[in-house]
Motif scaffolding. Structure first.
Motif, PDB file in Angstrom:
ATOM      1  N   ASN A  72      49.689  47.810  79.157  1.00 57.42           N
ATOM      2  CA  ASN A  72      49.606  47.491  80.584  1.00 57.42           C
ATOM      3  C   ASN A  72      50.715  48.109  81.411  1.00 57.42           C
ATOM      4  OD1 ASN A  72      47.388  45.970  79.990  1.00 57.42           O
ATOM      5  ND2 ASN A  72      48.501  44.031  79.915  1.00 57.42           N
ATOM      6  N   SER A  73      51.860  48.318  80.804  1.00 57.84           N
ATOM      7  CA  SER A  73      53.011  48.732  81.610  1.00 57.84           C
ATOM      8  C   SER A  73      53.522  50.117  81.244  1.00 57.84           C
ATOM      9  CB  SER A  73      54.150  47.741  81.416  1.00 57.84           C
ATOM     10  OG  SER A  73      54.693  47.907  80.111  1.00 57.84           O
ATOM     11  N   ASP A 124      57.993  51.923  76.834  1.00 59.14           N
ATOM     12  CA  ASP A 124      58.164  52.750  75.635  1.00 59.14           C
ATOM     13  C   ASP A 124      59.577  52.630  75.073  1.00 59.14           C
ATOM     14  OD1 ASP A 124      59.662  54.053  77.484  1.00 59.14           O
ATOM     15  OD2 ASP A 124      58.642  55.977  77.337  1.00 59.14           O
ATOM     16  N   GLU A 125      60.256  51.563  75.474  1.00 56.62           N
ATOM     17  CA  GLU A 125      61.658  51.416  75.072  1.00 56.62           C
ATOM     18  C   GLU A 125      61.919  49.945  74.788  1.00 56.62           C
ATOM     19  OE1 GLU A 125      65.858  50.702  75.717  1.00 56.62           O
ATOM     20  OE2 GLU A 125      64.298  50.061  77.106  1.00 56.62           O
ATOM     21  N   ARG A 184      63.027  47.447  77.596  1.00 55.14           N
ATOM     22  CA  ARG A 184      61.961  47.207  78.544  1.00 55.14           C
ATOM     23  C   ARG A 184      60.922  46.264  77.928  1.00 55.14           C
ATOM     24  NH1 ARG A 184      60.004  48.960  83.532  1.00 55.14           N
ATOM     25  NH2 ARG A 184      62.171  48.553  83.968  1.00 55.14           N
ATOM     26  N   LEU A 224      59.846  42.559  79.344  1.00 60.36           N
ATOM     27  CA  LEU A 224      58.481  42.215  79.731  1.00 60.36           C
ATOM     28  C   LEU A 224      57.885  41.095  78.891  1.00 60.36           C
ATOM     29  CD1 LEU A 224      57.000  45.786  80.366  1.00 60.36           C
ATOM     30  CD2 LEU A 224      57.785  44.131  82.058  1.00 60.36           C
ATOM     31  N   LEU A 264      64.679  53.316  84.311  1.00 61.15           N
ATOM     32  CA  LEU A 264      63.328  52.789  84.386  1.00 61.15           C
ATOM     33  C   LEU A 264      63.237  51.951  85.651  1.00 61.15           C
ATOM     34  CD1 LEU A 264      62.763  51.641  80.679  1.00 61.15           C
ATOM     35  CD2 LEU A 264      61.903  53.696  81.789  1.00 61.15           C
ATOM     36  N   ASN A 301      60.618  35.824  87.985  1.00 61.90           N
ATOM     37  CA  ASN A 301      61.244  36.544  86.881  1.00 61.90           C
ATOM     38  C   ASN A 301      61.455  37.999  87.309  1.00 61.90           C
ATOM     39  OD1 ASN A 301      61.885  37.914  84.569  1.00 61.90           O
ATOM     40  ND2 ASN A 301      60.543  36.690  83.267  1.00 61.90           N
ATOM     41  N   ARG A 323      62.690  40.468  85.849  1.00 63.74           N
ATOM     42  CA  ARG A 323      62.374  41.458  84.815  1.00 63.74           C
ATOM     43  C   ARG A 323      60.906  41.872  84.892  1.00 63.74           C
ATOM     44  NH1 ARG A 323      62.085  38.898  80.538  1.00 63.74           N
ATOM     45  NH2 ARG A 323      62.723  36.811  81.134  1.00 63.74           N
ATOM     46  N   LEU A 324      60.090  40.937  85.407  1.00 67.63           N
ATOM     47  CA  LEU A 324      58.656  41.233  85.509  1.00 67.63           C
ATOM     48  C   LEU A 324      58.282  41.748  86.896  1.00 67.63           C
ATOM     49  CD1 LEU A 324      57.217  38.078  83.678  1.00 67.63           C
ATOM     50  CD2 LEU A 324      57.825  40.303  82.713  1.00 67.63           C
ATOM     51  N   LEU A 344      54.734  49.609  89.115  1.00 65.56           N
ATOM     52  CA  LEU A 344      53.431  49.852  88.492  1.00 65.56           C
ATOM     53  C   LEU A 344      52.312  49.814  89.534  1.00 65.56           C
ATOM     54  CD1 LEU A 344      53.213  47.920  85.101  1.00 65.56           C
ATOM     55  CD2 LEU A 344      52.902  50.378  85.492  1.00 65.56           C
ATOM     56  N   ARG A 404      63.302  58.012  84.424  1.00 60.97           N
ATOM     57  CA  ARG A 404      64.275  58.797  83.654  1.00 60.97           C
ATOM     58  C   ARG A 404      64.483  60.159  84.302  1.00 60.97           C
ATOM     59  NH1 ARG A 404      61.167  56.647  79.084  1.00 60.97           N
ATOM     60  NH2 ARG A 404      62.319  54.911  78.184  1.00 60.97           N
TER      61      ARG A 404
END
Lengths: 468, 380
Positions: A395-396, A399-400, A403, A407, B39, B149, B151-152, B159, B171
């Protein structure tokens, strides 16, 4: 003997590496501080039982008895010559001061250092299997600790599963202690072990021991299966059987306890908090703090020894501990036996071939992530499944590792990824179709292990002050 | 091989401000390229406390905060996720009669904004918050404020922008920005070159480098909030807590963990920060005082981030003093999470219409035209 009273290095960890480092420093007239989480020095593989325990080293450590005894004698011989601080957890570091929690008194204090030897050791490398969170399921290391330190077995009919040298050693120790070992289930194939023989023969004595455990177990009627795939552990309130597959056929074996694990993983958080540079080490399939051949980290004054900087086993830990101490001394102008240091370096380098052989004999099950079902719990602190991790990736585009952690909460619980980090990285790598080397590593953050809020010490200008 | 992109708007910085600007611009149909060196949402926007409050903000920020409040209410519709946003209530605690009077004065001065502030004290206070330590004499409750949150939420804005067609490059560190009088030219190593008519500077604590280059230097300093989280505890508290006059703030997430912040962390280098021993100690002491139930809880993790602070603790939002097409949105003094989505929309309006429907005069960069550089207080 050189006397350098201004030099008082601190050693974190009193396993084989930390003890030999302490002994070496003491032999050069220093009085190092040795901080260790355990009540008695010895580390994990040579973990010492409480003082009143009656079982002999021979019973406890089997073929390792002599080495265990030697390491224990070394630390005992240092009484009064080192400042040994047991039951002490280093939970953070800042400004050249270690934050220490003393368990029995529930107090905290800071310990300043100029030079530091990090010998933080290892824990089991866990790859979850369905049912792995059932009571009665332990890691191999946990099973061993129960036996050595608590004098009890994890069950009365035990299955040992996974892979790695510890698998057979623990099975042997349990069987020797009179526990019924229902089976040893190795995910490595017998062919892997055969192929590794030439490399393993570089350490013929160690190889012989491995062969001996296998032979002994066989001779005592313990079923040994290799090339298996662990399917699940089943039970309601407690594990009651293990299901595994061999040549495509599933088998069920009754038991009341399971010890499992896939070799070991290094405890690297302290090195991380110290600012050590990390790099991916293919042999260890892990990001590890970099060290030069003499044991120096990338941070001046910080030295790395033992399994905490890469899994090399107890013998190597002893050599690396001594070597790190010699390097530290030499770096600070103390005259040391340079030949001895060279010899230790050579021994460690030579061991790399053997170590590669071990990876060949007990290969990491690279297909684990592919086979992990979506409902498999990967992170038990936060109850995060493989499916949730995969969905987050899908979904997001995560790739790390950090992260993925942000999530999904994987690695956000009390263990901070110590138990689930390896598996989560494998799932992430598989889900993104990239090598595990490229998914990064969870950043270390204080506290290294949970600390009671009311014990967090005030930042005191006077060192060593108990603030709780 | 350099990828060359021509776009309408280039955004530097993928925090909540840059990402929501990208989303808003796409909804207006403009072409957007966003460059984030790490990111999206991985810096301050993603590691902050997660408070989503209007209460306690300077009155000048309330129009922005109100606009943001509306956006927060539509998160699922906008982002496809709620980011654990809940209107749990934000309770600001008074530890003295003077503090209580200050909270009452704030309620009165914010009356035009319909925040729905309710002052609690005495028996009502004890009845409604039995978990509160004895030091509290009262407090100000804003029931429609809440928490999320970070982080979300912050990555979710990026996104959503990407789904809406924004060209987001993570990056990707911008090494060079030039303006030829008509277009901005951005270069990231030798991999990416972007030409745009408009540039949004949303680079957070690092935004001053870009501002400086265009003669817009401001006296901004970095601050590092000390953050900590406990193990999960039985759920007991819905409200997000703050304290009049600063110090500790905390909230309990659905999982049971308490997220706490307060006091300064420390920089490890220009990019990274950590919580600090002294701050953790102060945090621990204050947290236990506020919530005695925490006494035997464990901290399981601490962290920090890097935030930009201006001397008046107000952000810079608006056009450059010197360069047509350049807009700034940075310097939120540790309080940008709630207003971030509105700032994104405001920046998008400035780009497309040349003006914002939300008053932002207080945040003009011109206020620093002749201000000497001063050290800001970093108290939280």
């Amino acid at each position: 003997m050189t006397s350098t009273p201004e030099l008082q290095p601190v050693i974190v960890g009193a396993g084989p590496a930390g003890i030999r480092a302490a002994q070496t420093l003491a032999a050069h007239g220093l009085r190092p501080i040795v901080i260790d989480e355990a009540a008695r020095a010895g580390g994990q593989i040579y973990r010492r039982p409480p003082a009143h325990f009656k079982r002999t080293p021979q019973t406890l450590y089997g073929t390792e008895a002599a080495r265990a005894a030697a390491v224990h004698a070394a630390i005992d011989g240092l009484q009064g010559r080192i400042d040994h601080r047991p039951d002490s957890l280093v939970w953070s570091v800042q400004d050249q001061q270690l934050d220490v929690l003393h368990g029995p008194t529930q107090t905290t204090h800071t310990v300043p250092y100029g030079q530091l030897i990090v010998a933080t050791g290892a824990t089991d490398r866990v790859l979850p299997v369905p049912g792995w969170t059932l009571p009665g399921v332990y890691t191999l290391g946990g099973a061993q600790v129960a036996l050595k330190f608590q004098g009890c077995a994890i069950g009365s009919r035990v299955v040992f599963a996974g892979t790695g040298p510890l698998l057979y050693l623990v099975a042997y120790q349990y069987a020797k202690a009179g526990v019924e070992v229902a089976a040893v289930l190795d995910t490595a194939r017998f062919a892997d072990q055969l192929a590794a023989v030439p490399a393993l023969l570089r350490q013929p004595a160690v190889f012989a021991k491995g062969v001996y455990y296998v032979a002994w177990l066989r001779a005592h009627g313990v079923a040994l299966h290799s090339g298996v795939r662990l399917v699940r552990m089943q039970g309601d309130e407690r594990v009651r059987s293990v299901v595994w597959a061999e040549s495509g056929r599933e088998h069920t074996l009754d038991c009341d306890a399971v010890g499992f694990g896939y070799a070991l993983r290094s405890e690297t958080q302290l090195a991380d908090l110290l600012g050590c540079r990390f790099a991916f080490a293919p042999l260890h399939r892990a990001h590890l703090p970099e060290r030069d051949a003499a044991g120096r980290s990338s941070v001046p004054g910080v030295y790395l020894a033992g399994d905490g900087a890469g899994i090399m086993g107890a013998d190597a830990a002893e050599w690396a501990g001594e070597l790190a101490a010699l390097t530290l001394l030499a770096d600070h102008g103390v005259a040391v036996d340079a030949q001895r240091a060279n010899r230790l370096q050579q021994k460690l380098e030579k061991l790399m071939g053997f170590r590669a052989g071990l990876e060949r004999a007990f290969p990491f099950p690279e297909d684990w992530a592919a086979q992990a079902s979506d409902d498999l719990v990967v992170c038990r602190c936060e109850n995060i499944t493989a499916g949730e991790l995969r969905r987050a990736v899908a979904n997001s585009g995560a790739d790390e590792m950090n992260r993925l952690k942000a999530l999904t909460r994987v690695g956000m619980g009390r263990c901070q990824g110590r138990m689930c980090g390896v598996a989560a990285a494998e799932i992430l790598a598989h889900a993104t179709g990239r090598p595990v080397a490229q998914v990064g590593r969870l950043r270390g953050q204080a506290p290294i292990k949970p600390i009671p809020i009311h014990l967090v010490p005030a930042d005191s200008p006077t060192h060593e002050e108990v603030t709780a | 091989m350099t990828q060359r992109i021509v776009t309408d708007v280039a955004i530097v910085g993928g925090g909540i401000v840059g990402s929501s600007a990208a989303l808003a611009l796409r909804r207006m149909g403009l072409r957007v390229v966003l460059l984030e060196r790490d990111l999206c949402g991985s810096r301050s926007s993603g590691v902050n406390y997660g408070g989503v409050r209007r209460q306690g903000r300077p009155i000048s920020q309330l129009p922005l905060a109100q606009r943001a409040h509306g956006i927060w209410g539509r998160l699922p519709e906008l982002l496809g996720t709620d980011g654990e946003y809940i209107r749990s209530g934000h309770f600001k605690i008074a530890r003295s009669e003077a503090d209580l009077a200050a909270l009452e004065a704030y309620r009165d001065s914010a009356r035009d904004f319909d925040l729905g502030i309710d002052i609690l004290s005495g028996a009502r206070l004890r009845a409604q918050c039995p978990w509160l330590g004895g030091k509290a004499v009262g407090g100000s409750l804003c029931m429609e404020d809440g928490q999320a949150n970070p982080r979300l939420v912050s990555p979710a804005f990026a996104l959503a922008a990407r789904r809406a067609g924004a060209d987001i490059h993570e990056r990707t560190r911008v090494d060079e920005i030039a303006h030829d009088g008509q277009f901005f030219h951005l270069r990231a190593g030798n991999t990416l070159a972007v030409r745009s008519q408009v540039l949004l500077n949303c680079a957070g604590a690092w935004a001053n480098r870009i501002a400086e280059q265009f003669g817009d230097a401001v006296p901004m300093h970095s601050g590092h909030p000390a953050m900590a989280v406990t193990e999960p505890l039985p759920f007991f508290m819905h409200w997000s807590l703050g304290v009049e006059g600063g110090s500790v703030y905390c909230r309990q997430v659905a999982r049971g963990n308490l997220v706490l912040g307060g006091g300064p962390g420390r920089a490890l280098d220009a990019d990274r920060a950590r919580s600090d021993r002294a701050s953790m100690a102060a945090l621990a002491t204050q947290a236990i005082e506020l919530l005695p139930v925490l006494r035997h809880a464990h901290f399981i993790r601490t962290w920090s981030g890097t935030e930009g602070y201006l001397p008046d603790r107000q952000p810079v939002i608006g056009p450059s003093r010197t360069t047509t097409g350049l807009f700034h949105g940075f310097g939120f003094a540790g309080a940008g999470f709630q207003v971030g989505p509105a700032v994104g929309e405001v920046l998008a309006e400035l780009v497309s219409d040349g003006r914002s429907t939300t008053p932002i005069d207080a945040f003009g960069i011109g206020r620093f035209a002749h201000t000497p550089v001063v050290e800001p207080a970093l108290a939280h």
